[in-house]
Design a protein around this motif. Structure first.
Motif, PDB file in Angstrom:
ATOM      1  N   GLU A 140      -8.461   2.890   0.869  1.00 17.69           N
ATOM      2  CA  GLU A 140      -7.002   2.685   0.867  1.00 17.69           C
ATOM      3  C   GLU A 140      -6.269   3.985   1.182  1.00 17.69           C
ATOM      4  O   GLU A 140      -5.265   3.990   1.899  1.00 17.69           O
ATOM      5  N   LYS A 165       1.733   1.288  12.352  1.00 20.19           N
ATOM      6  CA  LYS A 165       1.916  -0.173  12.372  1.00 20.19           C
ATOM      7  C   LYS A 165       0.801  -0.879  13.148  1.00 20.19           C
ATOM      8  O   LYS A 165       1.057  -1.645  14.075  1.00 20.19           O
ATOM      9  N   LEU A 224       0.847  -1.194   0.000  1.00 22.82           N
ATOM     10  CA  LEU A 224       0.000   0.000   0.000  1.00 22.82           C
ATOM     11  C   LEU A 224       0.888   1.252   0.000  1.00 22.82           C
ATOM     12  O   LEU A 224       0.648   2.202  -0.743  1.00 22.82           O
ATOM     13  N   ILE A 267      -6.552   4.429   4.924  1.00 22.62           N
ATOM     14  CA  ILE A 267      -5.702   3.466   5.633  1.00 22.62           C
ATOM     15  C   ILE A 267      -4.229   3.848   5.521  1.00 22.62           C
ATOM     16  O   ILE A 267      -3.456   3.705   6.474  1.00 22.62           O
ATOM     17  N   ALA A 268      -3.853   4.374   4.351  1.00 20.81           N
ATOM     18  CA  ALA A 268      -2.455   4.780   4.154  1.00 20.81           C
ATOM     19  C   ALA A 268      -2.020   5.778   5.222  1.00 20.81           C
ATOM     20  O   ALA A 268      -0.847   5.830   5.606  1.00 20.81           O
ATOM     21  N   GLY A 269      -2.990   6.552   5.741  1.00 18.92           N
ATOM     22  CA  GLY A 269      -2.670   7.530   6.778  1.00 18.92           C
ATOM     23  C   GLY A 269      -2.173   6.892   8.067  1.00 18.92           C
ATOM     24  O   GLY A 269      -1.497   7.531   8.872  1.00 18.92           O
ATOM     25  N   ILE A 286       2.195  12.083   5.157  1.00 18.91           N
ATOM     26  CA  ILE A 286       1.441  11.313   6.153  1.00 18.91           C
ATOM     27  C   ILE A 286       2.313  10.246   6.821  1.00 18.91           C
ATOM     28  O   ILE A 286       1.817   9.331   7.467  1.00 18.91           O
ATOM     29  N   TYR A 324      -0.109   4.420   8.171  1.00 18.03           N
ATOM     30  CA  TYR A 324       1.121   3.681   7.844  1.00 18.03           C
ATOM     31  C   TYR A 324       2.149   3.722   8.968  1.00 18.03           C
ATOM     32  O   TYR A 324       2.715   2.698   9.344  1.00 18.03           O
ATOM     33  N   SER A 325       2.358   4.905   9.524  1.00 22.25           N
ATOM     34  CA  SER A 325       3.430   5.060  10.509  1.00 22.25           C
ATOM     35  C   SER A 325       3.086   4.400  11.844  1.00 22.25           C
ATOM     36  O   SER A 325       3.949   4.249  12.698  1.00 22.25           O
ATOM     37  N   ASP A 347       1.851   7.066  -6.573  1.00 23.24           N
ATOM     38  CA  ASP A 347       0.864   8.072  -6.967  1.00 23.24           C
ATOM     39  C   ASP A 347       1.334   9.487  -6.649  1.00 23.24           C
ATOM     40  O   ASP A 347       1.160  10.394  -7.446  1.00 23.24           O
ATOM     41  N   LEU A 390      -5.692   4.906  -5.818  1.00 28.12           N
ATOM     42  CA  LEU A 390      -6.107   4.076  -4.683  1.00 28.12           C
ATOM     43  C   LEU A 390      -7.582   4.351  -4.393  1.00 28.12           C
ATOM     44  O   LEU A 390      -8.098   5.414  -4.736  1.00 28.12           O
ATOM     45  N   GLN A 423     -12.541   4.816  -6.634  1.00 29.83           N
ATOM     46  CA  GLN A 423     -11.180   5.268  -6.849  1.00 29.83           C
ATOM     47  C   GLN A 423     -11.122   6.757  -6.507  1.00 29.83           C
ATOM     48  O   GLN A 423     -11.955   7.541  -6.974  1.00 29.83           O
ATOM     49  N   ARG A 438      -7.412  11.030   6.064  1.00 33.68           N
ATOM     50  CA  ARG A 438      -6.138  10.317   5.940  1.00 33.68           C
ATOM     51  C   ARG A 438      -5.138  10.832   6.974  1.00 33.68           C
ATOM     52  O   ARG A 438      -4.467  10.055   7.658  1.00 33.68           O
ATOM     53  N   CYS A 479      -4.710  13.615  -2.990  1.00 32.80           N
ATOM     54  CA  CYS A 479      -5.111  12.227  -2.725  1.00 32.80           C
ATOM     55  C   CYS A 479      -4.319  11.294  -3.626  1.00 32.80           C
ATOM     56  O   CYS A 479      -3.787  11.712  -4.643  1.00 32.80           O
ATOM     57  N   PHE A 480      -4.266  10.035  -3.243  1.00 31.32           N
ATOM     58  CA  PHE A 480      -3.659   9.033  -4.114  1.00 31.32           C
ATOM     59  C   PHE A 480      -4.731   8.605  -5.108  1.00 31.32           C
ATOM     60  O   PHE A 480      -5.600   7.792  -4.795  1.00 31.32           O
TER      61      PHE A 480
END
Ligand SMILES: Nc1ncnc2c1ncn2[C@@H]1O[C@H](COP(=O)(O)OP(=O)(O)O)[C@@H](O)[C@H]1O
Ligand SMILES: [Mg+2]
Lengths: 300, 270
Positions: B108, B118, A172, B111-113, A187, B115-116, A179, B104, B145, B161, B100-101
């Protein structure tokens, strides 16, 4: 009838050989997506990886141990590339990065030859370049076992990578970075780790492709040029598209075999070397974004 | 001004240069008290984004550097950290233009937000539910999307995010940009709710002075890299100069604070 069978044989062999182009092109796409740079060192990575693998075998390590050690070595190469080359150039232009990958290619070629010598090595995977009996019996087709193995290995790796990107946290992260690296960074997605992942994946892909090609033609410098056939593959498939890399590889593989067999004699043979580039030029003229060049989604 | 532990952020006279030559901020000082919303107001090119990027350390990626002054966030001096470290310390920036991505899905993106952090799969699910509680509209669009959603939805995705990183402080860069008034109101309502319920402190860069001051506790007005005026949101909303220059009741010929102040000086001298 035999004419048709023969044609099918040629196409199948071409498609199977093409899976390796797909795989190497996939290595390029990963790096292109994560850092917007064309990795000119990919060819050198193929050469470096498989030469190291053969070198470890010659030192007396077993096949699986050599493989694992070489994979670790390629991860280390990815790590050093990230730390010593990419990270210091992080905020430089894409041209600078491109030059850096060309330089990295020379370094890897030099290192490989210094460490393991320049002579052509044989690599025996224990799989012959002979037709498989049962395929002859069932389909009446002569298809090389080595081609089939290459096709299966490439397919498994491609599917594995696709699952990794779709379903894991790091995957991900990679897709987010591909992107918009700036937004990903904002983030808290560490670009460093993603780069390491991408370069390690490209390294493993390089090793596998090098082994398959090396088993057929010997482990030699010419592998670098073979790997650069990923360039026409990418022109056809689109630089940032994973499905594009896969289909582009298959198209190049099949087309060059067919051309070689049917047109080769008129050109004195060996048109495999340049036919893909001619095909790529046609694409550049008529469909420059490639078959699957992703439409840029515009923000409303 | 310094050393006040009631402030989550303290910026002391920073100067910022791009490419070591282009000076973007000359002298910016500001404080964000814990749990408050502070607006950073100014026109295009005033230095709002540069200020936010100095705090989140996103500046380095654009070859920018804080050359004077200091930034203290939550008791730590912001110096050589990278954006990843700042996020783990609870400081998250929502970049100008939403970003935004696009390929994705909405979910998604959100959720990417995280990431740090774990998190486990089930923790992510809980956090998502909580976020959808604030951003109801995104729940219905979760499988779309992100590139194909509307501007307002993309702004919500960007804020959602950022919230997934569990920030103590959010930096919002022009969330109202290019959006219809109704959507702007909807987004500011959510931002205020996040501020109140999650206790997240907010520094908000805006050109839309009116909306920003109506939702903020305090405001700073900057022009060409200098803070020209600051005060509580009410003070600023009722300030004659602010009314004239930033709330659209403009006399001809006077375009910015510098002109107004100079005019007043000459009047005084005469
Ligand atoms: N990446 C950059 N490189 C050089 N100059 C920049 C860069 N980003 C912004 N600037 C300059 O810094 C000044 C402040 O810009 P910015 O912080 O983006 O203003 P705002 O967000 O208030 O519109 C402007 O003069 C702008 O031209
Ligand atoms: Mg701005």
């Amino acid at each position: 009838m035999t004419e048709v069978l023969f044609f099918i044989e040629v196409v199948v062999a071409g498609l199977l050989a093409g899976t390796m182009y797909s795989l190497v092109a996939l290595g390029f796409v990963l790096i292109y997506k994560a850092s917007s740079t064309f990795n000119f060192a990919q060819g050198a990575m193929v050469f470096f990886a498989v030469l190291a693998f053969v070198g470890f075998m010659e030192l007396g390590l077993s096949f699986p141990v050599s493989f694992v050690v070489t994979v670790l070595l390629m991860v280390l190469v990815g790590f050093c590339t990230e730390r010593l080359v990419l990270n210091p150039l992080m905020n430089q232009s894409e041209d600078t990065l491109l030059m850096a990958t060309i330089g990295l290619g020379f370094v890897l070629e030099g290192l490989a030859q210094a460490a393991w010598g320049v002579e052509v090595r044989r690599l025996d995977l224990g799989i012959g370049d002979f037709p498989i009996e049962w395929i002859i019996d069932v389909f009446g087709l002569f298809v090389s076992a080595l081609d089939v193995t290459a096709g299966i290995v490439a397919a498994v790796l491609i599917i594995g990578l696709a699952l990794l990107f779709k379903y894991t946290r790091m995957g991900l992260g990679l897709r987010a970075v591909a992107d918009d690296p700036g937004a990903a960074s904002s983030i808290g997605i560490p670009l460093k780790n993603i780069m390491l992942l991408v370069w390690s994946a490209a390294g493993v892909v390089a090793l596998v492709a090098g082994m398959m090609w090396g088993a057929r033609a010997g482990v030699q410098f010419a592998l670098v040029d073979l790997a650069l056939k990923a360039l026409p593959v990418l022109i056809i498939g689109g630089f940032s598209s994973i499905p594009g890399a896969i289909i582009g590889g298959l198209i190049i593989g099949a087309t060059e075999k067919v051309l070689e067999v049917y047109l080769g004699p008129f050109f004195g043979g060996a048109i495999e070397g340049w036919a893909p580039y001619v095909l790529a030029i046609f694409f550049l003229l008529y469909r420059p974004e490639g078959l699957f060049g992703e439409k840029i989604i515009r923000r409303v | 001004m310094t050393g006040n532990s009631d402030n989550i952020l303290e910026i002391n006279s920073i100067e910022v240069m791009y490419d070591s030559v282009i000076s973007a901020l000359h002298d910016v000082s500001l404080n964000v008290p814990k749990g408050k919303i502070v607006a950073l107001l100014g026109g295009n090119g005033a230095g709002k984004s540069t200020t936010l990027k100095s705090i989140s350390t996103m500046l380095a990626a654009e070859r920018g550097k804080v050359t004077k002054g200091s930034i203290v966030y939550d008791g730590t001096e912001v110096k050589n950290q990278n954006p990843y470290e700042m996020v783990t310390l609870g400081m998250v920036q929502v970049l100008e233009g939403r970003r935004c991505f696009g390929h994705l899905t909405v979910e998604e993106n959100i959720i990417a937000g995280a990431y740090s952090r774990k998190l486990s799969k089930s923790q992510i699910k809980d956090e998502l539910e909580k976020i959808y509680g604030y951003f109801n509209r995104l729940r219905d669009r979760r499988k779309s999307q992100a590139g194909f959603t509307s501007g307002g939805e993309q702004q919500m995705i960007a804020v959602a995010r950022a919230m997934m990183a569990k920030p103590k402080m959010l930096l919002l860069d022009e969330p109202s940009m290019g959006l219809a008034p109704q959507l702007v109101a909807e987004i500011f309502n959510i931002v205020k709710e996040l501020n109140e319920k999650e206790g997240v402190s907010i520094l908000l860069a805006e050109q839309n002075t009116n909306v920003a001051l109506r939702n903020a506790d305090y405001g700073y007005i900057i022009e060409t890299g200098h803070v020209m005026l600051h005060g509580s949101a009410d003070e600023l909303l009722n300030d004659e100069k602010v009314k004239e220059l930033y709330l659209g009741i403009s006399k001809e010929g006077r375009k910015n604070f510098r002109d107004v102040l100079r005019e007043e000086e000459t009047k005084k001298l005469a």
